[in-house]
Write an enzyme that holds these catalytic residues in place. Sequence first.
Site, PDB file in Angstrom:
ATOM      1  N   TRP A 192       0.865  -1.180   0.000  1.00  0.00           N
ATOM      2  CA  TRP A 192       0.000   0.000   0.000  1.00  0.00           C
ATOM      3  C   TRP A 192       0.903   1.232   0.000  1.00  0.00           C
ATOM      4  O   TRP A 192       1.837   1.320   0.800  1.00  0.00           O
ATOM      5  CB  TRP A 192      -0.927   0.053   1.218  1.00  0.00           C
ATOM      6  CG  TRP A 192      -1.629   1.373   1.235  1.00  0.00           C
ATOM      7  CD1 TRP A 192      -2.670   1.753   0.437  1.00  0.00           C
ATOM      8  CD2 TRP A 192      -1.294   2.526   2.031  1.00  0.00           C
ATOM      9  NE1 TRP A 192      -2.993   3.061   0.680  1.00  0.00           N
ATOM     10  CE2 TRP A 192      -2.176   3.555   1.640  1.00  0.00           C
ATOM     11  CE3 TRP A 192      -0.339   2.780   3.011  1.00  0.00           C
ATOM     12  CZ2 TRP A 192      -2.129   4.835   2.220  1.00  0.00           C
ATOM     13  CZ3 TRP A 192      -0.286   4.041   3.584  1.00  0.00           C
ATOM     14  CH2 TRP A 192      -1.187   5.053   3.193  1.00  0.00           C
ATOM     15  N   GLU A 233      -2.970  -2.926  -2.588  1.00  0.00           N
ATOM     16  CA  GLU A 233      -4.120  -2.339  -1.873  1.00  0.00           C
ATOM     17  C   GLU A 233      -4.459  -0.949  -2.398  1.00  0.00           C
ATOM     18  O   GLU A 233      -3.628  -0.045  -2.408  1.00  0.00           O
ATOM     19  CB  GLU A 233      -3.788  -2.245  -0.379  1.00  0.00           C
ATOM     20  CG  GLU A 233      -4.889  -1.596   0.451  1.00  0.00           C
ATOM     21  CD  GLU A 233      -4.543  -1.495   1.928  1.00  0.00           C
ATOM     22  OE1 GLU A 233      -3.402  -1.853   2.324  1.00  0.00           O
ATOM     23  OE2 GLU A 233      -5.408  -1.030   2.695  1.00  0.00           O
ATOM     24  N   LYS A 235      -6.969   2.643  -2.556  1.00  0.00           N
ATOM     25  CA  LYS A 235      -7.603   3.566  -1.609  1.00  0.00           C
ATOM     26  C   LYS A 235      -8.330   4.650  -2.386  1.00  0.00           C
ATOM     27  O   LYS A 235      -7.988   4.938  -3.538  1.00  0.00           O
ATOM     28  CB  LYS A 235      -6.533   4.180  -0.704  1.00  0.00           C
ATOM     29  CG  LYS A 235      -7.090   4.894   0.503  1.00  0.00           C
ATOM     30  CD  LYS A 235      -6.013   5.176   1.541  1.00  0.00           C
ATOM     31  CE  LYS A 235      -6.633   5.887   2.744  1.00  0.00           C
ATOM     32  NZ  LYS A 235      -5.706   6.014   3.856  1.00  0.00           N
ATOM     33  N   ASP A 266      -9.581  -3.004   1.389  1.00  0.00           N
ATOM     34  CA  ASP A 266      -9.688  -2.432   2.727  1.00  0.00           C
ATOM     35  C   ASP A 266     -11.095  -1.859   2.857  1.00  0.00           C
ATOM     36  O   ASP A 266     -11.515  -1.023   2.043  1.00  0.00           O
ATOM     37  CB  ASP A 266      -8.617  -1.351   2.906  1.00  0.00           C
ATOM     38  CG  ASP A 266      -8.599  -0.784   4.324  1.00  0.00           C
ATOM     39  OD1 ASP A 266      -9.675  -0.402   4.820  1.00  0.00           O
ATOM     40  OD2 ASP A 266      -7.516  -0.705   4.928  1.00  0.00           O
ATOM     41  N   HIS A 269     -11.745   1.878   2.443  1.00  0.00           N
ATOM     42  CA  HIS A 269     -11.139   2.582   1.310  1.00  0.00           C
ATOM     43  C   HIS A 269     -12.073   2.810   0.137  1.00  0.00           C
ATOM     44  O   HIS A 269     -11.631   2.966  -0.993  1.00  0.00           O
ATOM     45  CB  HIS A 269      -9.906   1.816   0.830  1.00  0.00           C
ATOM     46  CG  HIS A 269      -8.739   1.934   1.762  1.00  0.00           C
ATOM     47  ND1 HIS A 269      -7.470   1.532   1.445  1.00  0.00           N
ATOM     48  CD2 HIS A 269      -8.654   2.436   3.024  1.00  0.00           C
ATOM     49  CE1 HIS A 269      -6.649   1.761   2.459  1.00  0.00           C
ATOM     50  NE2 HIS A 269      -7.360   2.302   3.443  1.00  0.00           N
ATOM     51  N   HIS A 293      -8.524  -6.138   4.268  1.00  0.00           N
ATOM     52  CA  HIS A 293      -8.168  -5.329   5.427  1.00  0.00           C
ATOM     53  C   HIS A 293      -9.492  -4.971   6.077  1.00  0.00           C
ATOM     54  O   HIS A 293     -10.182  -4.070   5.631  1.00  0.00           O
ATOM     55  CB  HIS A 293      -7.403  -4.068   5.011  1.00  0.00           C
ATOM     56  CG  HIS A 293      -5.926  -4.274   5.007  1.00  0.00           C
ATOM     57  ND1 HIS A 293      -5.036  -3.258   4.837  1.00  0.00           N
ATOM     58  CD2 HIS A 293      -5.199  -5.406   5.208  1.00  0.00           C
ATOM     59  CE1 HIS A 293      -3.810  -3.749   4.904  1.00  0.00           C
ATOM     60  NE2 HIS A 293      -3.882  -5.038   5.126  1.00  0.00           N
ATOM     61  N   ASP A 301     -12.671   9.038   8.450  1.00  0.00           N
ATOM     62  CA  ASP A 301     -11.668   8.076   8.925  1.00  0.00           C
ATOM     63  C   ASP A 301     -11.986   6.690   8.374  1.00  0.00           C
ATOM     64  O   ASP A 301     -13.147   6.316   8.263  1.00  0.00           O
ATOM     65  CB  ASP A 301     -11.659   8.012  10.454  1.00  0.00           C
ATOM     66  CG  ASP A 301     -10.651   6.981  10.937  1.00  0.00           C
ATOM     67  OD1 ASP A 301      -9.477   7.091  10.554  1.00  0.00           O
ATOM     68  OD2 ASP A 301     -11.037   6.047  11.661  1.00  0.00           O
ATOM     69  N   ASP A 303     -10.403   3.875   9.653  1.00  0.00           N
ATOM     70  CA  ASP A 303      -9.694   2.914  10.501  1.00  0.00           C
ATOM     71  C   ASP A 303     -10.247   2.760  11.917  1.00  0.00           C
ATOM     72  O   ASP A 303      -9.477   2.542  12.846  1.00  0.00           O
ATOM     73  CB  ASP A 303      -8.209   3.305  10.565  1.00  0.00           C
ATOM     74  CG  ASP A 303      -7.568   3.326   9.190  1.00  0.00           C
ATOM     75  OD1 ASP A 303      -7.466   2.251   8.590  1.00  0.00           O
ATOM     76  OD2 ASP A 303      -7.202   4.408   8.715  1.00  0.00           O
ATOM     77  N   ASP A 333      -7.197  -4.097   9.893  1.00  0.00           N
ATOM     78  CA  ASP A 333      -6.502  -2.825   9.719  1.00  0.00           C
ATOM     79  C   ASP A 333      -7.307  -1.697  10.350  1.00  0.00           C
ATOM     80  O   ASP A 333      -8.181  -1.127   9.718  1.00  0.00           O
ATOM     81  CB  ASP A 333      -6.255  -2.544   8.229  1.00  0.00           C
ATOM     82  CG  ASP A 333      -5.404  -1.295   8.030  1.00  0.00           C
ATOM     83  OD1 ASP A 333      -4.886  -0.772   9.030  1.00  0.00           O
ATOM     84  OD2 ASP A 333      -5.277  -0.844   6.883  1.00  0.00           O
TER      85      ASP A 333
HETATM   86  C1  RNT Z   1      -3.760   2.876   4.722  1.00  0.00           C
HETATM   87  C2  RNT Z   1      -3.879   1.420   4.408  1.00  0.00           C
HETATM   88  C3  RNT Z   1      -2.769   0.571   4.936  1.00  0.00           C
HETATM   89  C4  RNT Z   1      -2.338   0.961   6.328  1.00  0.00           C
HETATM   90  C5  RNT Z   1      -1.357   0.011   6.951  1.00  0.00           C
HETATM   91  C6  RNT Z   1      -0.719   0.588   8.148  1.00  0.00           C
HETATM   92  O1  RNT Z   1      -4.851   3.576   4.356  1.00  0.00           O
HETATM   93  O2  RNT Z   1      -5.095   0.948   4.869  1.00  0.00           O
HETATM   94  O3  RNT Z   1      -3.132  -0.756   4.860  1.00  0.00           O
HETATM   95  O4  RNT Z   1      -3.402   1.130   7.175  1.00  0.00           O
HETATM   96  O5  RNT Z   1      -0.457  -0.390   6.000  1.00  0.00           O
HETATM   97 ZN    ZN Z   2      -5.400  -1.171   4.775  1.00  0.00          ZN
END
Ligand code: RNT
Ligand code: ZN
Length: 426
Positions: A192, A233, A235, A266, A269, A293, A301, A303, A333
């Site tokens: 990523w 990955e 985003k 993810d 994302h 993820h 956000d 995460d 994640d």
């Molecule tokens: C960031 C990605 C990635 C990170 C990690 C720490 O937006 O999700 O995967 O969160 O690599």
């Molecule tokens: Zn991620």
Amino acid sequence: MSSPFPKSPNVEKAYECAREIYAAYGVDTDTALERLAGVSISLHCWQGDDVGGFEHTESASGGGIQATGNYPGKARTADELRQDMEQAYRLIPGKHRLNLHAMYAETGGKKVDRDALGPEHFARWADWAKAKGLGIDFNPTFFAHPKADDGLTLSHPDKSIRDFWVNHAIACRKIGAFFGQTLGTPCVTNIWIPDGMKDTPIDRWAPRARLRESLDRILGEKLDPKFNLDSVESKLFGIGSESYVVGSHEFYLGYAVEKNVLLCLDAGHFHPTETIADKISSILLFVDEILLHVSRGIRWDSDHVVILSDDLRATAEEIIRHGFVQRVHIGLDFFDASINRIAAWVTGTRAMLKALLIALLEPTDRLRSLETEGNYTARLAMLEEIKSLPFGAVWDYYCVKQGVPHGAAWLEDVRRYERDVLAMRK
Ligand code: RNT
Ligand code: ZN
């Protein structure tokens, strides 16, 4: 297995009742639990120290991600991080994995730049994982480094910067293969990058063309998939890359299909109303395996700590209904620095496992027959009814069987650990 945690006699009784109730739907709860025990979740080390790593750089680049909060007791060293993860694993039923980032290298106080990392800098992680029976997944770290301060890495216009990051990623794939070989289970090495732009770019093409070329160089050397699997990955946006992200979903979907590497989805994302659950059955028609993820997006956000949401359940259903357990690698994640970090791991991982369990307890064949018959009335009604089946009784029984606390009892253990260990970190 003898468990250090107190048992409640009601757990078994409740399970016996639940087993009968599910049997009436044609579902065998014992089989569901056996299958659940076969699923490993990859726990991300970076929840333990707010994505800090141990390099102590002066870099400005956070890669468009940020942990907020300053809950006391965060891990300051690799030993502390491992100790904290052990505490998390002991409260999670089943056998799981470790998801490690390159910034957690142990270089014995020596400055080793990212393009010079080798397996020797991860020997202690590998030894630990081996002793604990954990597989490892890995991630090159393309942020928190002066050469990422422009917000561009593999797509940087300056070739020397691109070269640096290409070499870092190549080094990481080799470290991944080392983990795979040492631990006897393939390591998923996930790329990523934070590359993007805060404001509207004129040229959306050139950075993507450069990224493609960098990836081709990184993946040029074939590694044995028994040891290392590559993943990419995408985003949608990050902090400071609101208008443009080089590695978008379309970019990596195309790339993964072309090269047959894993695509990492993810959950945080995508557009806020878009879920990853519906993507799995499409993507797995075109690539062999994917990485998830598992995360939870909240407004800007991506995460937050994972909870047992409809989204999460839908993702688990897609994995289980189609028998994709071998093809979907499940990584977590999220990072929250405002609550106890061990509780964050435990909450998120247990939520993922509960979602899988609920899916395993679904009378899928019956639902499928209803659908085939065109009986959508009964399909809808059944889907609603099974939501209130006693999966909690099955879950509690599973926890007890696996030697971990059931219900909220694990919180007591986290509190004890906070008092005895975390509070000492001043
Ligand atoms: C960031 C990605 C990635 C990170 C990690 C720490 O937006 O999700 O995967 O969160 O690599
Ligand atoms: Zn991620």
